[in-house]
Design a protein around this motif. Structure first.
Motif, short mmCIF file in Angstrom:
data_model
loop_
_atom_site.label_atom_id
_atom_site.label_comp_id
_atom_site.label_asym_id
_atom_site.label_seq_id
_atom_site.Cartn_x
_atom_site.Cartn_y
_atom_site.Cartn_z
N UNK A 1 44.88 39.13 43.79
CA UNK A 1 46.24 38.86 43.33
C UNK A 1 47.17 38.48 44.50
N UNK A 2 46.69 37.54 45.32
CA UNK A 2 47.46 37.11 46.47
C UNK A 2 48.16 35.78 46.16
N UNK B 1 55.24 39.00 37.46
CA UNK B 1 54.37 38.95 36.28
C UNK B 1 53.12 38.10 36.51
N UNK B 2 53.08 37.43 37.65
CA UNK B 2 51.98 36.50 37.90
C UNK B 2 51.12 36.98 39.08
N UNK B 3 51.65 36.89 40.28
CA UNK B 3 50.92 37.25 41.50
C UNK B 3 49.50 36.65 41.49
N UNK B 4 49.49 35.33 41.37
CA UNK B 4 48.23 34.58 41.42
C UNK B 4 48.43 33.38 42.33
N UNK C 1 39.87 42.65 36.11
CA UNK C 1 39.78 41.28 35.58
C UNK C 1 40.71 41.12 34.38
N UNK C 2 40.86 42.20 33.61
CA UNK C 2 41.78 42.15 32.46
C UNK C 2 43.22 41.96 32.94
N UNK C 3 43.57 42.64 34.02
CA UNK C 3 44.91 42.47 34.59
C UNK C 3 45.13 41.00 34.97
N UNK C 4 44.06 40.40 35.51
CA UNK C 4 44.14 39.00 35.93
C UNK C 4 44.32 38.08 34.73
#
Lengths: 393, 94, 306
Positions: A99-100, A158-161, A222-225
């Motif tokens: 999540x970077x 809410x993203x952090x991707x 992975x669900x968080x992602x």
């Protein structure tokens, strides 16, 4: 305030990076991205940015160092193309899984082999399921605007991707365009300071990043992602609205060009959408109700919205500048057909794989696609669903 | 601390572990088949056992190794006993 | 520093990690970390140490820790250290940090070799620690380029025709010295003070420092868990694993055995070399002895000990 400038795509992306002023850039030169990192290293050498520029020995290390820098709590960027992106592949998943919020321009170029340095989307498409957000651009202006917005989108809580900002190799990266860049201070204010929630360079609260995550928690992470990915669309629209206020330029998930009353249309991404607009204009002059859907946000795929925009057409052609070699068509075709399955649409969807390895795509070729579509619309008969456009037999 | 059975909404993002050194709470003492017994009378406090222990299980306090052995984490490898220059540590069957 | 004094410092690697009983990596890392006087960011390549010390949701590290992948710990710590320099130069932080990247021999000699070389060449202010146990132990004892000649591993098995690994090991410490970085050292846990002293020098070096430390692996060496540290002494006494340092280009020998022992002393207690003692492999032991002798002469020459 903004400035009119004449710059190549690579130059304007280097300007975007200068204005974003990341704490760390770790990058490796590769055609056709080279000019971007050269110019950026000049900014570093001239003290125009606060960036530590890490001249890594490969793209694998570029992405690895960027992951380290981002996990450390800094704002970090890199840039690449083609085989360079492929070499990063392993670490792309680590960046998104950790999540970077890294932002990376990718100058699209065909993957080897045989080796080829010109534009197609096989590089970006190879990373389409890596968990990175992906934007495509019609021209240098959009690539620049996407890069600046991507910082805010990636870093949104809410993203952090991480984000890939695609621009077509040579066609955009090396062509000089008249475009507008924002004032430095406007970009500085727009992107703001980055503050990570938890980061390595914090001796008060040390953390561990990248643990061995087995059967009992990996799935939850992975669900968080997956949840974060589903948040992206709203954040993209929210950031676009704010960006419009400082730039005057409007952005959505995709652009609908003369699509409202269209009967036939093409879906495309990248610089080809400019060519497609010329084809649509020509056909409109001839009384054909032609249109275009230009995808901006390709990952996560705005399936519902795209299906909605296409559902009233009689026939649509998906232009893919990459093949999947699955015999089921190009990646955008597969995505779009899947999106339409759940809508109440009744239209024919066909695929044209084109432009591989930088093969030029002409207005007339796209017009020929529209001719095929008109015929399909009239007869309801699809001779071939997956077509290769502009290849010799 | 993340607990077994926690859902995705309850745990930190991206697999981060936010409590440094929390492996202390994980007991590896059960791996042992033999247990080091330190004879404090014979011990010359040279700290070789302390230095060689792979599991940070020979405890030293204020420079005194005679403190204790951390049986919660000692895996019973026997390096301490083998390296002791005065045979102050014996490995006893658990 | 006396061990007694060293023991007064905080433990940086806690118990509760899941390295095998008697694993040398735990010892090596504890001693090296003790030499750091600042909060640290520790990077680990994929391998025994990494999987054993950070099994979610547990970490045995008291410092910040990052694992990225197998081949990129040096690049990863390059990024962390660059972030640190950037943030400091911008006045966004002022605390001192140490940076250490740790890899096994697989992650350092083989798959991570390019990343390691790049990071050392760029001159990041970091310590690279290789704990060399001479094979890919984490995946079940496959040969690496650090595996000694003749060793029986699962990918260089001693068979009917081929008697274990066919090649001599790569001398990574020399290759790192050839990078002309300020500090390079080869060390061993049987001399804990020497190891801590070298680690301290490495942490205090401005710029890159490289430590190569022999780490016993009872599983892979087919040796007794309690004998691991003793084996590292035998490695030095037989001159299989010489202790030396290269400080600003100057080679210095740190341990010269009073009586050099035959290489069989090193081979015999380890099951991975058992097949070498069959009559048909006699020549091989001689060959290995010759190789060790030549290597030792080279080291002595470089260290001006002739």
């Amino acid at each position: 305030m903004s400035n009119q400038v004449a710059l190549t795509g690579n130059e304007v992306m280097a300007q975007a990076m200068r204005q974003i002023n990341p704490d760390v850039v770790a990058a490796y030169p590769i055609t056709p991205q080279t000019a971007m990192v050269q110019l950026f290293s000049q900014f570093v050498a001239d003290g125009k940015v606060d960036t530590e520029y890490v001249t890594v020995e490969s793209e694998h290390s570029a992405m690895s160092a960027t992951v380290g820098a981002s996990a450390a709590g800094s704002r970090a960027m890199t840039a690449t193309a083609a085989n360079g992106l492929a070499l990063m592949w392993e670490v792309l998943y680590i960046a998104s899984g950790t999540r970077l919020p890294i932002v990376m321009p990718v100058v699209n170029r065909a993957l080897s082999g045989p080796i080829n340095i010109h534009c197609d989307h096989s590089d970006a498409m190879g990373a389409r399921d890596s968990g990175w957000i992906q934007f495509f651009a019609e021209n240098g202006q959009e690539a620049y605007d996407n890069a600046i917005q991507a910082v805010r989108i990636s870093e949104h809580e809410d993203v952090r991707l991480p984000s890939i900002v695609n621009l077509d190799g040579f066609i955009i990266s090396h062509a000089v365009e008249n475009l507008e860049i924002l004032a430095d201070e406007d970009v500085e204010e727009f992107v703001g300071d980055y503050q990570a929630d938890n980061y390595l360079l914090n001796s008060e609260d040390p953390i561990a990043v990248g643990p061995l995550d087995l059967q009992d928690f990996y799935f939850e992470h992975k669900m968080q992602q997956a949840v974060a990915a589903s948040n992206v669309k709203d954040v993209v629209l929210e950031v676009a609205k704010e960006y419009e206020e400082i730039s005057g330029r409007e952005y959505g998930l995709f652009e609908e060009y003369k699509l409202d009353d269209a009967e036939v249309a093409v879906v495309a991404l990248g610089s080809t959408t400019g060519t497609a607009k010329a084809a649509v204009d020509n056909l409109r002059e001839q009384g054909v109700k032609a249109g275009l859907l230009k995808i901006r946000l390709y990952r996560p795929f705005p399936a519902e919205e795209i299906a909605n925009a296409l559902k009233d057409l009689d026939a649509v052609a998906i232009l893919d500048r990459a093949d999947t070699f699955s015999t089921t068509g190009g990646p955008v075709y597969i995505d779009t057909r899947a999106a339409l399955y759940d809508s109440d649409a009744d239209l024919e969807v066909v695929n044209y794989v084109y432009g591989l390895g930088g093969r030029d795509i002409k207005v007339e070729e796209i017009e020929s696609v529209f001719e095929d579509l008109q015929q399909i619309a009239e007869t309801g008969n699809v001779e071939q669903k997956i077509n290769y456009l502009g290849v010799r037999e | 601390m993340v607990k077994p059975g926690d859902g995705y909404k309850d745990i930190p993002k991206g697999g981060l572990i936010l409590e440094a050194g929390n492996a202390k709470n994980y007991k590896t003492g059960g791996w042992r088949t033999k247990k080091p017994i330190l004879d404090k009378e014979t011990c010359i406090n040279c700290h070789r056992c302390w230095a060689f222990c792979p599991d940070s299980s020979v405890l030293s306090e204020d420079g005194d190794v005679k403190a204790e052995i951390d049986y919660d984490h000692c895996k019973g490898c026997g390096i301490c006993a083998h390296e002791c220059p005065v045979n102050a540590i014996e490995m006893e069957k658990e | 520093m006396k061990l007694k004094e060293a023991a007064k410092k905080e433990e940086r690697l806690t118990g509760g990690h899941r390295l095998c009983s008697g694993c040398g990596a735990g010892t090596v890392v504890r001693l090296v970390m003790r030499a750091s006087d600042n909060p640290a960011v520790v990077g680990c390549s994929t391998g025994c140490l990494e999987v054993s010390t950070t099994i979610y949701p547990y970490t045995a590290w008291e410092d910040s820790f990052i694992h990225n992948a197998f081949e990129n710990v040096a690049a990863t710590i390059s990024g962390v250290e660059s972030a640190y320099r950037s943030l400091r130069n911008q006045g966004k932080m002022d605390e001192d940090f140490d940076f250490i990247a740790i890899g096994g021999d697989g992650g350092s000699y083989d798959i991570g070799f390019q990343s390691l070389s790049g990071a050392m060449e760029r001159g990041h202010d970091m310590v690279y620690l290789c704990y060399d146990n001479g094979a890919y132990m984490n995946t079940g004892i496959q040969r690496s380029s650090a595996t000694p000649k003749g060793a029986n591993t699962t990918t260089s098995p001693a068979g009917e025709v081929i008697p274990g690994k066919q090649q001599y090991r790569k001398e990574l410490t020399d290759i790192m010295a050839a990078h002309n970085i300020p500090y390079v050292a080869q060390a061993s846990p049987f001399k804990p003070q020497d190891l801590m002293k070298k680690a301290k020098k490495a942490f205090e070096t401005e710029g890159p420092a490289f430590l190569n430390v022999l780490a016993p692996c009872p599983r892979g060496w087919r040796s007794k868990a309690e004998e691991g540290i003793e084996l590292t002494k035998i490695a030095a006494d037989t001159c299989f694993w010489p202790l030396f340092e290269v400080e600003n280009g100057e080679w210095k020998l740190n341990y010269n055995p009073k009586a050099k022992k035959p290489i069989t002393d090193w081979l015999e207690p380890q099951g991975r070399f058992k097949h070498l003692f069959k009559p048909e492999n006699e020549g091989l032991i001689e060959e290995i002895q010759e190789h060790v002798d030549e290597r030792w002469e080279t080291i002595l020459h470089r260290c001006g000990e002739e």
